[in-house]
Design a protein around this motif. Sequence first.
Motif, PDB file in Angstrom:
ATOM      1  N   UNK A 533      11.344   3.925   9.329  1.00 20.87           N
ATOM      2  CA  UNK A 533      10.183   4.006   8.283  1.00 20.87           C
ATOM      3  C   UNK A 533      10.454   2.854   7.202  1.00 20.87           C
ATOM      4  N   UNK A 534       9.255   2.821   6.555  1.00 21.49           N
ATOM      5  CA  UNK A 534       9.303   2.093   5.156  1.00 21.49           C
ATOM      6  C   UNK A 534       9.612   2.772   3.847  1.00 21.49           C
ATOM      7  N   UNK A 535      10.109   2.222   2.984  1.00 20.22           N
ATOM      8  CA  UNK A 535      10.177   2.890   1.582  1.00 20.22           C
ATOM      9  C   UNK A 535       9.877   1.595   0.689  1.00 20.22           C
ATOM     10  N   UNK A 536       9.619   1.925  -0.819  1.00 17.81           N
ATOM     11  CA  UNK A 536       9.113   1.044  -1.522  1.00 17.81           C
ATOM     12  C   UNK A 536      10.415   1.022  -2.635  1.00 17.81           C
ATOM     13  N   UNK A 537      11.024  -0.487  -2.761  1.00 20.36           N
ATOM     14  CA  UNK A 537      11.948  -0.602  -3.576  1.00 20.36           C
ATOM     15  C   UNK A 537      11.431  -0.652  -5.364  1.00 20.36           C
ATOM     16  N   UNK A 726      13.139   8.253  -3.867  1.00 16.34           N
ATOM     17  CA  UNK A 726      12.812   7.548  -2.789  1.00 16.34           C
ATOM     18  C   UNK A 726      11.233   7.595  -2.793  1.00 16.34           C
ATOM     19  N   UNK A 727      10.602   6.140  -2.898  1.00 19.23           N
ATOM     20  CA  UNK A 727       9.146   6.337  -2.796  1.00 19.23           C
ATOM     21  C   UNK A 727       8.495   5.760  -1.443  1.00 19.23           C
ATOM     22  N   UNK A 728       7.554   6.192  -0.992  1.00 13.07           N
ATOM     23  CA  UNK A 728       6.864   5.755   0.343  1.00 13.07           C
ATOM     24  C   UNK A 728       5.733   4.769  -0.063  1.00 13.07           C
ATOM     25  N   UNK A 729       5.303   3.498   0.688  1.00 11.65           N
ATOM     26  CA  UNK A 729       4.139   3.041   0.663  1.00 11.65           C
ATOM     27  C   UNK A 729       2.867   4.001   0.715  1.00 11.65           C
TER      28      UNK A 729
END
Length: 1334
Positions: A533-537, A726-729
Motif C-alpha cells: 500500500x501507499x502512505x503519505x510522509x 498515518x495518512x493515505x493519498x
Amino acid sequence: MLLNGDCPESLKKEEGPTEPPQENGLDEAEPGEETTGQEVIVIQDTGFSVKILAPGIEPFSLQVSPQEMVQEIHQVLMDREDTCHRTCFSLHLDGNMLDHFSELRSVEGLQEGSVLRVVEEPYTVREARIHVRHVRDLLKSLDPSDAFNGVDCNSLSFLSVFTDGDLGDSGKRKKGLEMDPIDCTPPEYILPGSRERPLCPLQPQNRDWKPLQCLKVLTMSGWNPPPGNRKMHGDLMYLFVITAEDRQVSITASTRGFYLNQSTAYHFNPKPASPRFLSHSLVELLNQISPTFKKNFAVLQKKRVQRHPFERIATPFQVYSWTAPQAEHAMDCVRAEDAYTSRLGYEEHIPGQTRDWNEELQTTRELPRKNLPERLLRERAIFKVHSDFTAAATRGAMAVIDGNVMAINPSEETKMQMFIWNNIFFSLGFDVRDHYKDFGGDVAAYVAPANDLNGVRTYNAVDVEGLYTLGTVVVDYRGYRVTAQSIIPGILERDQEQSVIYGSIDFGKTVVSHPRYLELLERTSRPLKILRHRVLNDRDEEVELCSSVECKGIIGNDGRHYILDLLRTFPPDLNFLPVPGERLPEECTRAGFPRTHRHKLCCLRQELVDAFVEHRYLLFMKLAALQLMQQKASKMENSTSLENGSPPSLESKSEDPLGPEGSEEEGGNASGLAKVKELAETIASDDGTADPRSREVIRNACKAVGSISSTAFDVRFNPDIFSPGVRFPESCQEEVRDQKQLLKDAAAFLLSCQIPGLVKDCTDHVVLPMDGATLSEVMRQRGINMRYLGKVLDLVLRSPARDQLDHIYKIGIGELITRSAKHIFKTYLQGVELSGLSAAISHFLNCFLSSYPNPVAHLPADELVSKKRNRRRRNRPPGAADNTAWAVMTPQELWKNICQEAKNYFDFTLECESVDQAVETYGLQKITLLREISLKTGIQILLEEYSFDSRHKPAFTEEDVLNIFPVVKHVNPKASDAFHFFQSGQAKVQQGFLKEGCELINEALNLFNNVYGAMHVEICACLRLLARLHYIMGDYAEALSNQQKAVLMSERVMGIEHPNTIQEYMHLALYCFASSQLSTALSLLYRARYLTLLVFGEDHPEMALLDNNIGLVLHGVMEYDLSLRFLENALAVSTKYHGPKSLKVALSHHLVARVYESKAEFRSALQHEKDGYTIYKTQLGEDHEKTKESSEYLKCLTQQAVALQRTMNEIYRNGSSANIPPLKFTAPSMASVLEQLNVINGILFIPLRAPYIWIQLRTIPEIQCSLLLKWRMSGNSTKQQAVAISQGRKLCLQSNVPPSLSTESLCAAGEPSGQQLCFLLNRYHFSFIVCIYE
C-alpha cells in the motif's frame, strides 16, 4: 487438552489449508512419495560397530552410525560407567589421531570391526576446568538440586518413583503373576469425594536423592592461580578437597594429570606429597586416597547409568518448578565459579571469546537447503543457536534486573537505561522518550515487545532468503519486562535516523522506502496476508510500503537486510480501538464493542487472520457456485421458452450466502464448487479461454468477499489502517474504504464465528482444557486473544448447555482472577527492593489466598539494622526506590483491585470480595489458584502443606518463598521435514496402512531427533502415536517402551503436572495393564488422578475417564467396594457433562452393574443395567447390537438373581442341613477387563462381515479418528494386514453400526458419506475404530 491418540496442538495447528505456502523457493515434494525413496536413504545409513581400547579396562564394542561425529563417541565414553572419569583424550585409528569434528564416514579406513584406541592427552587450563566440572557433574548426577533451582536445562521427572525403575525390566519380572496379591488401596486424598488437596505428594522424595556422600568438599584452592615459576613446572590450578574421612588434601592439576601437593590452608608448598601418585584422572587419584570415595563413587555411577537416559538429558529450554522441598545448601565449586565469572570468558566452552549471537543466528539461516540432509543440518543449527541464545538472554536479563550489569547510559534515569551483556542488547519495557505517547505510554511499551516477538516468529516461519530478523527473547522477571535482542553490526556507531532506510521511526510522520526491501517483503505478503500500500510522509509525498509503517529496515555493516520493530505485523483489532466516526457491524455493537483498551496496539492474531481468509474463501466458492447454477438454470429456461425474461439479479446472492447446500443436493453442490475452482484457475492463468459471463461470476464473487484482485480470490489486510498519525493519498481512498470494511468484518467474525465455535467445541468435548494454560492455548489456536476471556465466559453463562460447560467456566474464572492478580503483582513488585523480596511475595500471597483477615508484612529491616543507610546508590535496579508501600496492602484492597481489573481489562464482573467468597461462589480451589499464579509470575514456594483456611495465622511466611524465576517468551524454530513425515505417517495410519504409517512416523522421529536433539514436545507426540500404533498391532512391549519415553519427556519438557503429562500417564497405565503389570498400572492411574485433583479438582469430564479406568482395574483385581466408589463417581460426572441420555452414561451404568454382579448384589446390578438398556433402546433402537447385548445381560442377571433367591429360601426353610448347589460367582477375566478398558479409552473393535471394507479417516474438528483394520485369516493364526481400497470405487459395507447409519445406506452398495462416519465417530468420541474382518 489432547484427546486419545491425537497429535498435540503444536503439531496440529500447522495442518490444514491455512498453512502458508513454502516460501523458500523449493517445491516441497510430498514426503510420502518420492522423498522417502530418494532422500531418506541419506539418513538411513546403516550403522556398524567398532572396538574401543581404553587404558585399564577390557576392550568393548560400540555401535556407531556414519553420520555421527567423532565428538559423539567422546560423549558416549564420558557417559559410560567404566570410562566416565576421562575427559581429556583423543581417539586413534591405526596410530592416526581423529579430528573431533569430522564425520565418521569421512574417516579413511574406518569400517566394521575397526579398533579405536583411547589416548590420554596433556591437560591445558581449559581442559582441567572441563575435567573438574565433569567430575562435579558425576558426583551430582543423582542430586535434583539443579532441577529445583532451574539451572542448566535440568528439570524434574517422577515416573520412576511410580514404576520402580525401568518398565521394560519389570515387565519381564512380573509376567504371569497376574493375580499376585497387590496393595490397591490409594491414599485417602485420592478417593472420590475427598476434600483434601495436599501439596507434598506432587514431588515425592526419590530414594536415590539421598546422595551417597563421596566427598565433603571439592573446591578451588585459595592458592590459585599458580605463580609464574610453578606455571613453568606445568601447574595449571590447585584444588582443595576434604574427603569423607575428614582428611584435608591439596591437589595440583598439572599438564600430566593430578597429584597431591604439600600445601595447607595457610602454607603454600607445591611439592608432591606422598603417596607420590600421579593420575591422569581426578577420580583415580581420589580412589587412591579415600576408600569411602572409591566405594560410593562406584555405587553412584552404577545408579546413574541405571536411570533412564531421558531423566538425565538436558531439555532445549529451561523448565522451572513452582514448588521445591527444603534443601540444604552445599558447597559447590563449579556453581561458585559460575556465579563469580558470570561465565563470560568461559561461555559454553568456546575458547577466549564471547559469542557473536547475531552472526551465529544469521549464518545458520544462510545455510543451504536444497535437499533433505542440507535442510536437516540447517534446522538443527538454527534450533541449537536459538536455544543457546534463549538461555544466554535469560541469564543476562536476570543480571540486568538484579543490578549486576552496568548500563551503557548510566547517567540517565533507571527506567531509560539500556544494557549490553554478552553481545546481547537489553532494554526495559518502559516508554522512554514518549515514544508510545499516542499508543498508551508505559502500558503500550510493556505490550510492544510481545507483539514484536510474534512478528519475529511469523517472519522466521515464512523464512524468505535475504530477509533477516533479530534474535529476540522477552523476559518477565521481578515485575519488569526485559527485551533481549541480538545486535545489528554497526547499529551502535550511528544514529537511528541515518540507519533506517525503510519504514518510519516516528510512527508515520517521516516515512521512507527502499526497492530491495519492497522486493523482499513482497515475498512475505501472500502467506502473511499483508497488502502492499501507499502512505503519505510529512512532505505529502507518496511512499510505497509492504508492512506497517513502524516496521524498520536497516542494512547492517555486514550487508544484510534486517527488519525490526514488527509489533504491528497484523491488522488492528477494531473491537478494542474506538475510532471517531466509524461504526462497527451489529454483531460487535450488540456485544458492547468497541471498548477502549489501555493501549492502542491491540492486533488480531495470525490464527484469526488465517481463519477469516479461509472463511471468506469458502464464501467466495459458494457465491460463485450459486451464480453458475443460476446461469445454468436461466439458460435452460431460455431454451425451453422464448420469453425474454431478464436474468436473475446478482443481488439475490447476498441474501443467503451460505445457503447453496440448502437448495442444492450435496452432489450437485460439490460439482458446482469443482467447476468454480476450475474456472477460477482458468481465469487466474489468464489465457483468454474463459467466457465473459464466467469472468463476471468470478468478478462479482471477488467483490462480495473483499478480494483485492477481480480475477482471483486474494484477501489481504493493510496493517496501517486506523493507525494514529498515518495518512493515505487521495487516489487510494476507495481501497482504504474497502480495507476498513474488511477489518470491521474480521472483528465481527471473531465475535460471531470464532468465540461461539470455541464454546460449541467445548460443549461437544472436542477440546478438553484442564487448566489456564490449556484454555489459553485452545483460545489462541482459534485466534481469540486473552482480552476476550470475559466475552467467552459471558457466552458460556448464556449457553443452553451451561451445566456441560461447568469445567470451562471454572477454568475461565480462575484464569481471569489469576491474570488480574498478575497485572497487580507486576506493579506491586516494582516497588520492592531485593532484600524485601521474599517478605513482599509472601505478603501478597497471604492477601490473595489466605483466609487470615489481616496479615502483617515483615519489613526487611527486621533482620539487620544498618547504622548508616547509604541513600546514594548509583547502580540501583530500575525503579527500586527504597519503598515499603507494598507492606500496607490488605486482602480487602487486593480483592477489590482484582475485581476492578477484571472489569476494566476483561469486561467481566466478579461477584466476590475475598478469596473465600470466590472459592464459594465459583467452586474454585485455593491450591489451583496458587499453582496458576506461581506459574504466571515465576514464584517458587516451599513444598509443604499450607493452611489456607486458618483464620488465626497467615498461610505463608517469608521462609516459604524460595525463589522467583523469569517467565520467558521466545521463538520456537520448527523441524519442517520431520513434521511433513509425521503428517504423512498419520495419513497412512488413517487409511489403514498401519505398518507403513508406523515406518513414516519412525522416520519422523529420527528427523525430529536430528533437529531437536532427544527432548522436545513434538518428539513426545511422535512417541505417543508410535506407542498407540504398537499397542493396536499387539506389540505391547514396544508400546510400553515408547509410552514410557513419552511420559518422561512430557514431565521434563512440559512440567510434572501439565495436563499433557496427566494424559500420558493414563496411556501408560493402559499399556502396563495389557502387559500384566497391574500394581504399576494402578500406581500410574492414582498419580494421574492426584495431579488432576491438584490442577483442576474432581468435577471435570476427564475425571470420568480416569475413574472408569481405575474402577475397571480394581474390578479386575477383585477390589469390588473400592472399584464401585470410582465407577459411581465416573457415572455421576459423565451424567453431568454428557447428559443422562448419552451412550457414555449407558456404558458407565453397564460397568457399575458388572461390579454389583460380582458382589452378588443383583438388585442394584439390575437397576443399573436397566438404565443402560433404556438409553441404548432410545438412542440406537431395539435392533442394535448394543441394545441386544444389554438385553441378554439383563436376562442373565435376572436368572442369577432368581437362583440366589431360591438358594436363600432353601436355607430359610431347611436351615444348615439344606442341600445347596454351589453358586457360581466368577471373577472377571483379565481379557474382559482389558476389552472394556480399550472401549473406554477409545479403541473400539467393530466386526465387519463383507467382501470389501471401506476405510477412511475423517477428522471431526480437532479429533483425529481413524478406522483401522485387523484382518483375521482362516484358521487360528491372526495376520495383521491392512486392506485399503481406492475411494473412487463403489464398495459394499455391512456392519453392526447404529441403525441411524446402517438403515440409511451402509448396508447398500455404495460408499458411506463422510457425514455418516463423522456421526458414528462423534457419537462415540472414539479416537480409533479398529475393524476386524472375519
